[in-house]
Design a protein around this motif. Structure first.
Motif, PDB file in Angstrom:
ATOM      1  N   ASN B 155       0.850  -1.186   0.000  1.00  0.00           N
ATOM      2  CA  ASN B 155       0.000   0.000   0.000  1.00  0.00           C
ATOM      3  C   ASN B 155       0.888   1.239   0.000  1.00  0.00           C
ATOM      4  O   ASN B 155       2.089   1.177   0.307  1.00  0.00           O
ATOM      5  N   ALA B 156       0.301   2.371  -0.376  1.00  0.00           N
ATOM      6  CA  ALA B 156       1.092   3.583  -0.594  1.00  0.00           C
ATOM      7  C   ALA B 156       1.695   4.100   0.711  1.00  0.00           C
ATOM      8  O   ALA B 156       2.871   4.486   0.749  1.00  0.00           O
ATOM      9  N   GLY B 157       0.900   4.110   1.774  1.00  0.00           N
ATOM     10  CA  GLY B 157       1.381   4.660   3.037  1.00  0.00           C
ATOM     11  C   GLY B 157       2.621   3.946   3.550  1.00  0.00           C
ATOM     12  O   GLY B 157       3.574   4.580   4.014  1.00  0.00           O
ATOM     13  N   MET B 158       2.630   2.624   3.450  1.00  0.00           N
ATOM     14  CA  MET B 158       3.779   1.861   3.948  1.00  0.00           C
ATOM     15  C   MET B 158       5.014   2.117   3.097  1.00  0.00           C
ATOM     16  O   MET B 158       6.132   2.163   3.595  1.00  0.00           O
ATOM     17  N   LEU B 159       4.809   2.297   1.789  1.00  0.00           N
ATOM     18  CA  LEU B 159       5.947   2.592   0.913  1.00  0.00           C
ATOM     19  C   LEU B 159       6.501   3.982   1.216  1.00  0.00           C
ATOM     20  O   LEU B 159       7.723   4.171   1.314  1.00  0.00           O
ATOM     21  N   GLU B 160       5.589   4.963   1.389  1.00  0.00           N
ATOM     22  CA  GLU B 160       6.009   6.344   1.668  1.00  0.00           C
ATOM     23  C   GLU B 160       6.865   6.441   2.922  1.00  0.00           C
ATOM     24  O   GLU B 160       7.789   7.243   2.996  1.00  0.00           O
TER      25      GLU B 160
END
Lengths: 255, 255
Positions: B155-160
């Motif tokens: 998911n985007a949040g974990m990558l960010e």
């Protein structure tokens, strides 16, 4: 120009059929500038096929293409910009979410662009004097909504580091997607499924989308808001002109 | 069990047809826990349709489902786990890349799972006593390759934020993708197109994939390597058992 456009769509379709016929064979994968920068024999063969077909019909035309060293400037004469397989990593690892892209310029003016999602059989084409279509259907003009109701796309590295504020824009939108292909990302903008796509790209990655998108209300600019140069790798975004100022309030160079 | 599995596939297909028939109508979009946590009338109607159909055939069965307050524990009796539309944001903003998911448990043991990508017409189904298939085709068992040759999803949040080291794993792989739907991400693992998917999920987001994937060499575990609880929202990953140790060398809680 009508004849040239029809010819271009025909050879792109033939190139797609060539990929479909050969993609289960040994791909001879090589790594170019980095461990994740892949090229296969089909990238090269498809480019050679397209260049050869164009040269035999239009011997005076020039080329700017991803593989090898064809690097004509789009600013002068009749120039074809070719990305034989955009999304090569998806092609190799997933067998889908890749596309062939062709754009054609005369003295710096885009005449038409073609983005062909081979596995879906979706051909996005038009621009210049031609209507923007997905296969036989007209593509929609940009329709405005609040930023919070739009999905956006970017590349992973820029999201990870919040380069140019990409993560901040993502957090103000409905969400961010990473598809691993400029062609796939642009085609979703052209279909009204994404608001913008922010990444670093070479001319062959954005030329076709730039021409097709213009008539629908989109433009491709650098992240400082300048015209793209069609020559070097630049940080760019495809945006609806109506939304440019709002997106620029998030996307700017952090000092 | 064969009859129940056939019944389940039939009602999921009917639910997909219901979505196709009504998705162009007013969706009555509401925001749940956050501005990007959307629900539409079709999420609710599809869940009600599935629950009603199951209740009329199997009146004693219990439910754990995304919308509303059906929260049976999968550990006891006959329990259906239902996500009526996974990827609601994609459904609303893109009209594709969403799926219906159904899983069925008896006394804590997964009997079968179904993931139906409505727009592609792709139904992933099987697990328990049933072979894992995409429509009528057998799905492939996991085939090992170097990490560098696999794409991953998160998911985007974990990558960010590089939560749990997701960005580090991404940088050691061929690349990271964000599709905005657990069902779409899991279905690409089941097809051999992704190595792993790392995110925070609720039981209805992962139950079907967990059952289908088991026979192909995959498991879904928490990011600390524990079994998932099928009750709460947890940080989880779907991984090939053969690759678990290598992935765990990247994915662990940073202090």
């Amino acid at each position: 120009m009508e004849n040239k456009f029809v010819f271009a769509k025909e050879i792109v379709k033939e190139a797609g059929d060539y990929i479909l016929a050969h993609m289960q064979e040994e791909l001879h994968i090589e790594r170019k500038s980095s461990p994740t920068d892949l090229v296969t024999r089909l990238d090269k063969e498809v480019q050679n096929f397209l260049v050869d077909r164009i040269r035999s019909h239009y011997p005076d035309d020039q080329f700017c293409a991803e593989e090898g060293c064809l690097r004509a400037s789009v600013g002068y004469g009749s120039v074809w910009v070719i990305d034989p397989i955009d999304g090569t990593n998806n092609f190799v690892a997933q067998g889908e979410d890749f596309a062939i892209m062709v754009a054609y310029f005369e003295n710096g003016v885009g005449q038409f662009g073609i983005i062909y999602d081979v596995m879906k059989g979706h051909c996005y084409h038009g621009g210049g004097a031609f209507q923007a279509c997905l296969n036989e259907e007209l593509l929609p003009n940009f329709k405005d909504k609040p930023l919070r109701d739009f999905l956006i796309a970017s590349n992973a590295g820029m999201l990870e580091t919040n380069a140019w504020g990409v993560a901040e824009l993502a957090n103000a939108s409905l969400g961010v997607r990473i598809y691993g292909s400029a062609a796939i990302s642009f085609s979703k903008i052209l279909s009204g499924q994404l608001l913008t796509y922010i990444t670093y790209l070479q001319p062959w990655d954005y030329a076709a989308a730039s021409i097709i998108g213009e008539s629908l209300g989109y433009q491709i600019v650098t992240l400082t808001g300048e015209p793209v140069d069609f020559q070097t790798r630049q940080p760019i975004m495809m945006v609806p002109t109506d939304k440019l100022a709002e997106i620029q309030s998030y996307i700017y160079e952090r000092k």
